[in-house]
Design an enzyme around this catalytic site. Structure first.
Site, PDB file in Angstrom:
ATOM      1  N   LYS A 104      -9.809  -5.484  -6.243  1.00 15.58           N
ATOM      2  CA  LYS A 104     -10.537  -4.247  -6.554  1.00 15.58           C
ATOM      3  C   LYS A 104      -9.579  -3.179  -7.039  1.00 15.58           C
ATOM      4  CE  LYS A 104     -13.177  -5.395  -2.763  1.00 15.58           C
ATOM      5  NZ  LYS A 104     -13.647  -5.244  -1.419  1.00 15.58           N
ATOM      6  N   LYS A 110      -3.174 -11.650  -8.250  1.00 12.34           N
ATOM      7  CA  LYS A 110      -4.547 -11.907  -7.814  1.00 12.34           C
ATOM      8  C   LYS A 110      -5.570 -10.924  -8.385  1.00 12.34           C
ATOM      9  CE  LYS A 110      -5.006  -8.925  -3.882  1.00 12.34           C
ATOM     10  NZ  LYS A 110      -5.910  -8.579  -2.828  1.00 12.34           N
ATOM     11  N   LYS A 130       0.837  -1.214   0.000  1.00 12.30           N
ATOM     12  CA  LYS A 130       0.000   0.000   0.000  1.00 12.30           C
ATOM     13  C   LYS A 130       0.863   1.251   0.000  1.00 12.30           C
ATOM     14  CE  LYS A 130      -4.204  -1.564   0.115  1.00 12.30           C
ATOM     15  NZ  LYS A 130      -5.041  -1.569  -1.017  1.00 12.30           N
TER      16      LYS A 130
HETATM   17  P1  TYM Z   1     -10.868  -7.716   1.089  1.00 19.65           P
HETATM   18  O1  TYM Z   1     -12.001  -6.774   1.226  1.00 19.65           O
HETATM   19  O2  TYM Z   1      -9.706  -7.309   0.237  1.00 19.65           O
HETATM   20  O3  TYM Z   1     -11.371  -9.107   0.562  1.00 19.65           O
HETATM   21  C1  TYM Z   1     -12.413  -9.805   1.218  1.00 19.65           C
HETATM   22  C2  TYM Z   1     -12.147 -11.280   1.190  1.00 19.65           C
HETATM   23  O4  TYM Z   1     -11.965 -11.726  -0.148  1.00 19.65           O
HETATM   24  C3  TYM Z   1     -10.728 -12.417  -0.269  1.00 19.65           C
HETATM   25  N1  TYM Z   1     -10.126 -12.156  -1.576  1.00 19.65           N
HETATM   26  C4  TYM Z   1      -9.626 -13.119  -2.359  1.00 19.65           C
HETATM   27  N2  TYM Z   1      -9.546 -14.438  -2.194  1.00 19.65           N
HETATM   28  C5  TYM Z   1      -9.001 -15.165  -3.200  1.00 19.65           C
HETATM   29  N3  TYM Z   1      -8.547 -14.607  -4.351  1.00 19.65           N
HETATM   30  C6  TYM Z   1      -8.600 -13.275  -4.556  1.00 19.65           C
HETATM   31  N4  TYM Z   1      -8.173 -12.739  -5.702  1.00 19.65           N
HETATM   32  C7  TYM Z   1      -9.166 -12.463  -3.533  1.00 19.65           C
HETATM   33  N5  TYM Z   1      -9.382 -11.130  -3.386  1.00 19.65           N
HETATM   34  C8  TYM Z   1      -9.968 -10.960  -2.183  1.00 19.65           C
HETATM   35  C9  TYM Z   1      -9.847 -11.864   0.829  1.00 19.65           C
HETATM   36  O5  TYM Z   1      -8.819 -12.783   1.174  1.00 19.65           O
HETATM   37  C10 TYM Z   1     -10.854 -11.665   1.931  1.00 19.65           C
HETATM   38  O6  TYM Z   1     -11.054 -12.872   2.620  1.00 19.65           O
HETATM   39  N6  TYM Z   1      -8.507  -7.165   5.435  1.00 19.65           N
HETATM   40  C11 TYM Z   1      -9.642  -7.778   4.768  1.00 19.65           C
HETATM   41  C12 TYM Z   1     -10.983  -7.369   5.353  1.00 19.65           C
HETATM   42  C13 TYM Z   1     -11.088  -7.642   6.805  1.00 19.65           C
HETATM   43  C14 TYM Z   1     -11.258  -8.923   7.413  1.00 19.65           C
HETATM   44  C15 TYM Z   1     -11.321  -8.665   8.811  1.00 19.65           C
HETATM   45  C16 TYM Z   1     -11.382 -10.207   6.913  1.00 19.65           C
HETATM   46  C17 TYM Z   1     -11.043  -6.720   7.792  1.00 19.65           C
HETATM   47  N7  TYM Z   1     -11.188  -7.319   8.978  1.00 19.65           N
HETATM   48  C18 TYM Z   1     -11.497  -9.707   9.711  1.00 19.65           C
HETATM   49  C19 TYM Z   1     -11.565 -11.250   7.839  1.00 19.65           C
HETATM   50  C20 TYM Z   1     -11.617 -10.981   9.209  1.00 19.65           C
HETATM   51  C21 TYM Z   1      -9.624  -7.359   3.327  1.00 19.65           C
HETATM   52  O7  TYM Z   1      -9.083  -6.343   2.966  1.00 19.65           O
HETATM   53  O8  TYM Z   1     -10.340  -8.157   2.523  1.00 19.65           O
END
Ligand code: TYM
Length: 331
Positions: free
Chosen positions: A198, A195, A111
């Site tokens: 967004k 990967k 980031k």
């Molecule tokens: P975020 O919003 O980027 O993504 C949400 C969930 O989707 C999964 N994910 C993926 N899995 C496989 N392949 C991909 N290309 C891919 N892109 C996204 C992420 O692994 C995630 O599980 N930090 C987290 C949000 C969060 C969170 C938490 C998750 C905040 N607090 C507590 C679990 C528990 C995040 O940015 O996910």
């Protein structure tokens, strides 16, 4: 009963990576575990969204969750900023989180590279907030994709550190969850690089129109094709097959696999099939998203009930934590 917590940032529409990396596992767990699913709107502030967008995005993501099959009768679905106990636990955990370990995380470094003009403290302490999200409900399992592995490792560290520091067993050490012991999932993007994400601009969202899906998939990066029998697939091609494995029938995948192996594959056909299978998968979800997002009364009801249930669980933990730390009432 074991407890499960999972979340998603409210920075844009849910995409196939979110679905197959986290939401799918979570949906299956709803039946057998105590499950909490939330929208991480505090986390989304690290990129400074404008206020109107923040609200619209949360509403959209909530509708999308529900459309995927997360069931408010079975799971507690809530919005992170409705739970003031989360930022309080975050503050407390920050006192035992160290600059060195936070600076070393890959997501922080990534980031900081992506937005050098905005390397804020929220980015640095992002894993601490995530740990608070998870351990406030004393979660045992966290269904997340591979990209969150390191953040989850930090959550485990902070939970363990708290327990050790106060010589308690307040927090279970949360584990990633995947079915049948499979590896954590990483859904690739269509640009051949890493990967689907967004912020990477290579995603197919669940709400996307068939025309747009076709356009994106037909433009997916490929190569000039195999030249020898039984050649190992390069990353760009393996990525397309990985996508196919999650949306297409097994015989379709093996058909193209054989065609790759004997050099008869035509990428035009592969992409066309992949696009149609993605559309087939997303269409019912897209239809439900359209219906649910119009129903503001239902969405408010879900968010309100979820907030009540999540606060009940969160305040219990926080009360316990405050006492352990030594905050006792004078009055
Ligand atoms: P975020 O919003 O980027 O993504 C949400 C969930 O989707 C999964 N994910 C993926 N899995 C496989 N392949 C991909 N290309 C891919 N892109 C996204 C992420 O692994 C995630 O599980 N930090 C987290 C949000 C969060 C969170 C938490 C998750 C905040 N607090 C507590 C679990 C528990 C995040 O940015 O996910």
């Amino acid at each position: 009963m074991s407890t499960v917590v999972s979340g998603i940032r409210s920075t844009g529409n849910l995409h196939l990576g979110n679905y197959f990396g986290a939401v799918k596992n979570f949906i299956e767990m709803q039946h057998t575990h105590q499950t909490f699913f939330f929208i991480a709107d505090f986390h989304s502030l690290t990129t400074h969204p404008v206020p109107g967008d923040l609200h619209t995005n949360v509403k959209q993501v909530l509708a999308e969750y529900l459309a995927c099959g997360i069931d408010p009768e079975k799971s507690t679905i809530f919005i992170q900023s409705d739970i003031p106990e989360i930022p309080e636990l975050y503050l407390l955990l920050n006192m035992n989180a160290y600059l060195g370990e936070l600076e070393r995380t890959a997501s922080f470094k990534g980031k900081a590279r992506q937005q050098p003009e905005n390397v804020n403290a929220g980015l640095l302490t992002y894993p601490v907030l995530m740990a608070a999200d998870i351990i406030i409900h004393k979660a045992h399992f966290v269904p997340v994709g591979k990209d969150q592995e390191q953040n989850l490792e930090m959550s485990r560290t902070f939970a363990r550190r708290f327990n050790r520091m106060y010589n308690v067993e307040t927090f279970p050490i949360p584990r990633a969850y995947t079915f049948e012991g499979k590896d954590m999932v990483k859904i690739p993007g269509l640009d051949g690089s890493g990967k689907m994400g967004k912020s990477e601009g290579n995603a197919i969202s669940l709400a996307e129109s068939p025309a747009s899906i076709r356009k994106k998939v037909m433009r997916a990066v490929t190569d000039t094709g195999p030249t020898e029998m039984h050649q190992i697939k390069p990353d760009v091609i393996r990525n397309l097959f990985t996508l196919m494995e999650v949306v297409s029938a097994p015989d379709v995948v093996s058909h193209f696999d054989t065609a790759y192996s004997n050099c008869s594959i035509r990428y035009g056909d592969l992409n066309k099939q992949l696009a149609e299978d993605i559309i087939h998968f997303t269409t019912p979800i897209r239809t439900r998203i359209e219906e649910i997002s119009k129903d503001s009364v239902y969405l408010s009801k879900v968010a309100k009930n979820g907030a009540e249930k999540a606060r009940e669980s969160a305040s219990k933990t926080l009360q316990e934590v405050r006492e352990i730390i030594g905050f006792r009432k004078f009055y």
